[in-house]
Design a protein around this motif. Structure first.
Motif, PDB file in Angstrom:
ATOM      1  N   ASP A  56      -2.808  -3.256  -2.685  1.00 30.80           N
ATOM      2  CA  ASP A  56      -3.524  -2.113  -3.236  1.00 30.80           C
ATOM      3  C   ASP A  56      -3.352  -2.158  -4.757  1.00 30.80           C
ATOM      4  N   GLU A  82       0.879  -1.185   0.000  1.00 27.96           N
ATOM      5  CA  GLU A  82       0.000   0.000   0.000  1.00 27.96           C
ATOM      6  C   GLU A  82       0.907   1.223   0.000  1.00 27.96           C
ATOM      7  N   ASP A  83       0.610   2.198  -0.884  1.00 29.46           N
ATOM      8  CA  ASP A  83       1.501   3.363  -0.980  1.00 29.46           C
ATOM      9  C   ASP A  83       1.045   4.553  -0.148  1.00 29.46           C
ATOM     10  N   GLU A  84      -0.136   4.471   0.463  1.00 24.09           N
ATOM     11  CA  GLU A  84      -0.534   5.564   1.350  1.00 24.09           C
ATOM     12  C   GLU A  84      -0.044   5.220   2.759  1.00 24.09           C
ATOM     13  N   MET A 108      -3.594   0.219  -7.111  1.00 22.30           N
ATOM     14  CA  MET A 108      -2.798   1.300  -7.681  1.00 22.30           C
ATOM     15  C   MET A 108      -1.571   1.565  -6.810  1.00 22.30           C
TER      16      MET A 108
END
Ligand code: CA
Length: 217
Positions: free
Chosen positions: A51, A7-9, A53
């Motif tokens: 995720d 997950e990039d957040e 994206m």
């Protein structure tokens, strides 16, 4: 059970990892698609939460490569409720999906369902002789009495019972019960096994000298 969360957040990644560790999972994290794919190929995870994206490599590309080599169950997180994305993700080899924002209890239940299906035992309660294991509440009972186990003891018991009848090597146990940030002290496993035997009976876990451990009902 060891999971990878990609997950990039940063806030979501941190809170997801925290919540899953609270549930007793060993959790590794990745903030890019490249890192996620590298880790997913190098480590025997019990499930991946990905995720869709992600920077560098999206979830579809991760699945495309992963599925040529591994069957690791994958739960996809999609940012919007797009039918096309979900269909493409499932057809690319994802096992389930969840639309963001999601409620944590639902994510945890979906992870449990994935692990259940992939272990080949779809029953929600695991039976090991007179010992019953409930992965949803992480409660273990012996002859109907609840036996308090530490998070690590519980993880070890659940893993061995899910793999009952097979000898699980020490290496496999380290890989499935400890995350990337933990030092694997070689004697720690023996301490956990000895404590579990005190609580669940001496014969609960069989030591296979030079091979590992097994649970036989
Ligand atoms: Ca994202």
């Amino acid at each position: 059970m060891r999971l990878l969360v990609a997950e990039d957040e940063p806030d979501i990644l941190r809170s997801l990892a925290l919540a899953l560790r609270d549930e007793g999972y060993a959790v590794d994290t990745a903030a890019t698609g490249t890192d996620a794919l590298y880790k997913a190929l190098e480590t025997e995870y019990d499930a991946l939460i990905v995720d869709l994206m992600l920077p560098e490599l999206d979830g579809f590309s991760i699945l495309a490569t992963l599925r040529t080599r591994k069957n690791t169950p994958v739960l996809l997180l999609t940012a919007r409720d797009s039918t096309a994305d979900r269909v493409r993700g499932l057809d690319a080899g994802a096992d389930d999906y969840l639309v963001k924002p999601f409620d944590l209890p639902e994510l945890l239940a979906r992870v449990r369902a994935l692990l259940r299906r992939s272990s080949g035992n779809p029953r929600p309660i695991l039976e090991a002789g007179s010992v019953l294991i409930d992965p949803a509440s992480r409660k273990v009972t012996l002859h109907g009495n609840e036996i308090p186990l530490t998070a690590r003891e519980y993880a070890l018991v659940e893993y061995l019972v899910r793999n009952k009848g097979t000898v699980v090597s020490r290496t496999a146990l380290y890989e499935h019960l400890f995350d990337e940030s933990e030092d694997s002290l070689s004697n720690l496993l023996d301490v956990h096994v000895s404590n579990i035997r005190k609580k669940l009976g001496h014969d609960f876990i069989v030591t296979r000298r030079g091979h590992g451990y097994s649970f036989e009902s």
